[in-house]
Design a protein around this motif. Structure first.
Motif, short mmCIF file in Angstrom:
data_model
loop_
_atom_site.label_atom_id
_atom_site.label_comp_id
_atom_site.label_asym_id
_atom_site.label_seq_id
_atom_site.Cartn_x
_atom_site.Cartn_y
_atom_site.Cartn_z
N LYS A 184 0.84 -1.21 0.00
CA LYS A 184 0.00 0.00 0.00
C LYS A 184 0.87 1.25 0.00
O LYS A 184 0.56 2.24 -0.68
N GLY A 185 1.95 1.22 0.76
CA GLY A 185 2.86 2.35 0.77
C GLY A 185 3.52 2.57 -0.57
O GLY A 185 3.65 3.71 -1.04
N LEU A 186 3.96 1.49 -1.22
CA LEU A 186 4.57 1.61 -2.55
C LEU A 186 3.58 2.19 -3.55
O LEU A 186 3.94 3.02 -4.40
N GLN A 187 2.34 1.76 -3.46
CA GLN A 187 1.33 2.29 -4.36
C GLN A 187 1.12 3.78 -4.12
O GLN A 187 1.04 4.57 -5.07
N ASP A 188 1.01 4.18 -2.86
CA ASP A 188 0.87 5.60 -2.52
C ASP A 188 2.06 6.42 -3.03
O ASP A 188 1.91 7.58 -3.40
N ALA A 189 3.23 5.80 -3.02
CA ALA A 189 4.45 6.50 -3.42
C ALA A 189 4.63 6.60 -4.93
O ALA A 189 5.58 7.23 -5.40
N GLY A 190 3.75 5.97 -5.68
CA GLY A 190 3.89 5.98 -7.14
C GLY A 190 4.96 5.03 -7.64
O GLY A 190 5.50 5.20 -8.73
N PHE A 191 5.26 3.99 -6.84
CA PHE A 191 6.33 3.07 -7.19
C PHE A 191 6.11 2.40 -8.54
O PHE A 191 7.06 2.24 -9.32
N PHE A 192 4.91 1.99 -8.83
CA PHE A 192 4.67 1.21 -10.04
C PHE A 192 4.76 2.08 -11.31
O PHE A 192 5.09 1.58 -12.38
N GLU A 193 4.54 3.38 -11.16
CA GLU A 193 4.79 4.30 -12.28
C GLU A 193 6.31 4.45 -12.48
O GLU A 193 6.80 4.46 -13.62
N LEU A 194 7.05 4.57 -11.37
CA LEU A 194 8.51 4.67 -11.47
C LEU A 194 9.11 3.38 -12.01
O LEU A 194 10.10 3.41 -12.74
N GLU A 195 8.51 2.26 -11.66
CA GLU A 195 8.97 0.96 -12.16
C GLU A 195 8.97 0.95 -13.69
O GLU A 195 9.92 0.47 -14.32
N ARG A 196 7.91 1.47 -14.27
CA ARG A 196 7.83 1.50 -15.74
C ARG A 196 8.90 2.40 -16.34
O ARG A 196 9.48 2.09 -17.39
N LYS A 197 9.20 3.51 -15.65
CA LYS A 197 10.23 4.43 -16.16
C LYS A 197 11.61 3.79 -16.16
O LYS A 197 12.44 4.10 -17.03
N ARG A 203 16.50 -1.20 -16.01
CA ARG A 203 17.40 -0.80 -14.92
C ARG A 203 16.74 -1.09 -13.56
O ARG A 203 16.85 -0.31 -12.62
N ARG A 204 16.13 -2.23 -13.43
CA ARG A 204 15.39 -2.57 -12.22
C ARG A 204 16.30 -3.31 -11.24
O ARG A 204 16.38 -4.54 -11.26
N LYS A 251 11.02 -9.80 -7.26
CA LYS A 251 11.77 -10.72 -8.12
C LYS A 251 10.85 -11.30 -9.19
O LYS A 251 11.24 -11.45 -10.36
N ASN A 252 9.62 -11.59 -8.81
CA ASN A 252 8.64 -12.11 -9.77
C ASN A 252 8.15 -11.05 -10.74
O ASN A 252 7.50 -11.37 -11.73
N ARG A 253 8.47 -9.78 -10.47
CA ARG A 253 8.15 -8.69 -11.38
C ARG A 253 9.39 -8.28 -12.20
O ARG A 253 9.48 -7.17 -12.71
N ASP A 254 10.35 -9.17 -12.27
CA ASP A 254 11.55 -8.98 -13.08
C ASP A 254 12.51 -7.93 -12.55
O ASP A 254 13.27 -7.32 -13.31
#
Length: 296
Positions: free
Chosen positions: A83-96, A100-101, A118-121
């Motif tokens: 929930k914290g990662l979602q609030d932080a916009g982590f998944f948008e940054l993940e795409r950027k 380089r993950r 790890k399962n998200r590459d």
């Protein structure tokens, strides 16, 4: 879910320290918690334990009892972190970040978040001071975890594109040195997510030394102001923040708690604060002159 606090062992050593935010050695009375106290810095208003337990004693606290607590609450902690990662916009940054993950989780406990990413590459790495928890993550979740502190892990410069530490920095004896090491292992432009109890939140203001985060294991109690200041001085540019948690579970019926929790998140007086930062290319500079942190 209660905050876990490990009682200091008999004979632990204590040492006087200066304010980790501004370096001032003078303090005034803060919160007296009986066997330990949080002093208030005269220079910037930061609350921190002074005298502070010696690190050898702190390290010894993270043994089997702490591992049992982490394992018992694995699912709850993982849900809160997501929930914290979602609030932080982590998944948008993940795409950027694209390919380089490279993710570092400091204080990763049993590695549940690492296994998920790890399962998200993502290429993942953990650091955990509790040896039984780290061993569990390596053996059961098949993720790499270095046992010890961040500096003891001795990662290469710019080894990661994302660093995450949730409910860790309040346990660190020298948070400035810790953040400078985070800066070293993070690539330029990389991201940091920091989560810690919010000393400027409603619960801290009301309960003060009886606040559930005023425990013996928390050496520093940050407000958003003091945390952002320290991040900025250590070479990071804060780009967003959130708070959540208006009142602890069990303190009020849900029809009171639920709207108060929503209001705390909207108004920024939640019990926990999250700050998203980005590493800037220039070297960390001397602390800027700023107003004291006047929050209780």
């Amino acid at each position: 879910m209660k905050t876990f606090s490990m009682s200091p062992a008999a004979g632990e050593r204590y040492v006087p320290v200066s304010c980790p935010v501004c370096g001032e050695s003078r303090t005034r009375e803060g919160w007296n918690c009986g066997s330990y106290r949080f002093a208030r810095c005269i220079g910037c208003g930061h609350l921190y334990q002074n005298p502070q337990p010696h690190f050898d004693g702190l390290r010894a606290r993270y043994g089997d009892d702490y591992f049992s607590y982490e394992l018992e609450n694995d699912a709850n902690f993982f849900d809160l972190m997501l929930k914290g990662l979602q609030d932080a916009g982590f998944f948008e940054l993940e795409r950027k970040l694209g390919d380089r993950r490279r993710f570092l989780d400091i204080g990763c406990a049993t590695g549940m978040l690492l296994a998920y990413l790890k399962n998200r590459d993502w290429r993942v790495q953990g650091v955990e001071i509790c040896e039984p928890a780290a061993r569990y993550g390596v053996e059961k979740r098949k993720v790499p975890i270095a046992v010890g502190t961040l500096d003891e892990a001795a990662f290469q410069d710019a080894a990661f594109s994302f660093v995450h530490f949730s409910h860790v920095i309040e346990h660190v004896p020298d948070p400035r040195a810790f953040l400078l090491e985070v800066n070293r292992v993070l690539e330029p432009g990389g991201y940091v997510i920091t989560v810690t109890p919010n000393r400027a939140g409603l619960q801290a203001r009301v309960f003060r030394e009886r606040w559930r985060s005023s425990i013996a294991d928390h050496l520093n109690l940050f407000s958003r102001r003091s945390l952002v200041r320290l991040l900025s001085e250590c070479g990071f540019s804060p780009i967003g923040w959130k708070t959540w948690g208006g009142i602890a579970k069990g303190m009020a019926p849900n029809f009171v708690k639920a709207p108060l929790d929503r209001l705390a998140k909207l108004a920024g007086f939640g019990d926990v604060v999250l700050v998203v930062s980005q590493k800037i290319s220039r070297k960390p500079q001397d602390p800027p002159v700023g107003p004291p942190d006047g929050a209780p």
